[in-house]
Structures are given as structure tokens and as C-alpha cells.
Motif scaffolding. Structure first.
Motif, short mmCIF file in Angstrom:
data_model
loop_
_atom_site.label_atom_id
_atom_site.label_comp_id
_atom_site.label_asym_id
_atom_site.label_seq_id
_atom_site.Cartn_x
_atom_site.Cartn_y
_atom_site.Cartn_z
N ASN A 4 8.08 15.60 -12.77
CA ASN A 4 9.00 14.66 -13.42
C ASN A 4 10.09 15.39 -14.19
OD1 ASN A 4 7.77 12.39 -12.43
ND2 ASN A 4 6.48 12.06 -14.24
N LYS A 120 0.06 1.06 -4.27
CA LYS A 120 -0.75 2.19 -4.74
C LYS A 120 0.04 3.18 -5.58
CE LYS A 120 -3.55 1.69 -0.58
NZ LYS A 120 -3.74 2.19 0.79
N SER A 121 1.37 3.21 -5.42
CA SER A 121 2.19 4.16 -6.19
C SER A 121 3.66 3.75 -6.12
CB SER A 121 2.03 5.58 -5.64
OG SER A 121 2.95 6.46 -6.25
N SER A 123 5.97 6.13 -6.92
CA SER A 123 6.67 7.39 -6.68
C SER A 123 7.14 7.49 -5.24
CB SER A 123 5.74 8.57 -6.99
OG SER A 123 5.37 8.57 -8.35
N GLU A 137 -1.42 8.51 -5.73
CA GLU A 137 -1.71 7.09 -5.71
C GLU A 137 -2.14 6.62 -7.08
OE1 GLU A 137 -4.08 5.79 -2.43
OE2 GLU A 137 -2.49 6.32 -1.01
N GLU A 138 -1.12 6.35 -7.91
CA GLU A 138 -1.37 5.80 -9.24
C GLU A 138 -0.14 5.01 -9.69
OE1 GLU A 138 -2.04 9.01 -11.92
OE2 GLU A 138 -0.21 10.08 -11.39
N GLY A 139 -0.39 3.95 -10.41
CA GLY A 139 0.70 3.18 -10.98
C GLY A 139 1.42 2.26 -10.01
N SER A 141 2.06 -1.41 -7.69
CA SER A 141 2.21 -2.82 -8.05
C SER A 141 2.15 -3.68 -6.80
CB SER A 141 3.54 -3.05 -8.77
OG SER A 141 3.78 -4.44 -8.94
#
Length: 203
Positions: A4, A120-121, A123, A137-139, A141
Motif C-alpha cells: 500500500n 472476496k477482495s 484489491s 482475499e480480505e475485505g 463486498s
């Protein structure tokens, strides 16, 4: 340095480059300050946001000449039609072009694929011979389930579909011609889709 942080560093570099370029542009802005609000050549282009496409160059435009509406795929979405309706009703455009292009990224995935990735992500994903995948695989919607991404299965059919959707819209006058073209990213040429242009004829 984290991923990031690296991304932020690159973004900051681009940010400054844009501001520097704008300073140079503004120095010679000159008579452009006197351009009128309505487009001088009275036409509009709906085309893709792909960075390889430069409507000013492939359609011979200068500032003030025409309206250029861009989105992913150059699709006749509700918002694109909203802009076209305003373009004609309040600003006088009398002819419209719908221009898709070869090698379009919108042909490389489906609604189901992008919805699954986003669930799953958020990004940026990557793609290889096995298809699209999330790097992490985080965050994610599920909100993507509420969006039609207007992906493209067949380029010619998508042009015909979009011209038809514009011409059939109750807020679009029948006397506005809508032309259907594909921009070839290998040659720079506009290739007419006769069936689309035929359907888009003024009546």
C-alpha cells in the motif's frame, strides 16, 4: 515498505506529474478561454475508457468540438444515455457515434467473475492462463451483485445492442442518427458496423 505504501508513493508521483502538465498547458491556454459551452461541431461520441483510445486524435477533435462520453466498454448505460439526452436537448448535438474497440478488456470477464472477485477482495486482481484471481482475499463486498457490469461477449453484437438501446429510448428523438463503429487498436482505423448504423438511421 508495504504494498500500500508503494502504491501511495506511485500515486503521489503521478499526482505531481498531472499538476506539472497542467501548469504547462495553462500557460498557453490563450483563446480557449473563449470557447462556447455547446460543442461547435454538434456531435457526440460514446466510447470506451481504454487508455489506448484517444478520440481527439482518431476523430480529429479540438477542444470545444464535440462531447466525448466514456465508460468501461463504451456501453449505452443509463448514465451514458442521460449524458446523450442532455447533449442534444440542452447543447444541440445532432449526430452520435457509438465506438467500441478491438481487444477490449470487457470481453475478458463476465458479471459472475467480477462479482465473485469483489465479494472476496477489493484489491486489484491478476489474470493468467487459468483466469482471474485475487492476490489476497480480505475485505470484499457483495455490493457488486447489485451492479450490471455490461460485459461484452461479442463486439459486433454489443455495438448493435447499444445503438438499438439508444435509438429505442423514449427520450431520444428519431431524427438523431446514431453510427456504430469499432476502433481497431492495431491499425487505428474506425470500422463501421453496417447493421448498427442502419438501425441508427434518422427517421
Amino acid at each position: 515498505m508495504t504494498k500500500n505504501n508503494l502504491l501511495q508513493k506511485e500515486t503521489s508521483k503521478v499526482h505531481q506529474e498531472v499538476l506539472d502538465a497542467n501548469e504547462n498547458y495553462a500557460v498557453n491556454f490563450g483563446e480557449k478561454k473563449d470557447l462556447g459551452l455547446p460543442p461547435a461541431r454538434k456531435f457526440a461520441i460514446l466510447t470506451c475508457m481504454d487508455a489506448r483510445l484517444d478520440p481527439a486524435k482518431y476523430a480529429g477533435l479540438s477542444e470545444g468540438d464535440a462531447h466525448v462520453i466514456r465508460n468501461a466498454g463504451g456501453r449505452a448505460s443509463d448514465d451514458a444515455i442521460r449524458s446523450l439526452v442532455i447533449s442534444h436537448k440542452l447543447l444541440g448535438t445532432a449526430e452520435w457515434f457509438v465506438i467500441h474497440h478491438t481487444d477490449c478488456g470487457m470481453t475478458l470477464f463476465t458479471d459472475e467473475i467480477i462479482r465473485d472477485l469483489l465479494s472476496k477482495s477489493l484489491s486489484t486482481a491478476s489474470v493468467d492462463q487459468n483466469g482471474w484471481k485475487n492476490v489476497s482475499e480480505e475485505g470484499g463486498s457483495k455490493e457488486a451483485n447489485n451492479i450490471s457490469f455490461l460485459t461484452i461477449a461479442d463486439q459486433t453484437e454489443s455495438i448493435i445492442e447499444d445503438v438499438r438501446r439508444i435509438k429505442d429510448h423514449p427520450l431520444v428523438p428519431s431524427y438523431i442518427p446514431v453510427y456504430g463503429y469499432i476502433f481497431d487498436v492495431k491499425s487505428g482505423k474506425l470500422i463501421e458496423i453496417p447493421e448498427a448504423t442502419k438501425f441508427g438511421e434518422a427517421t
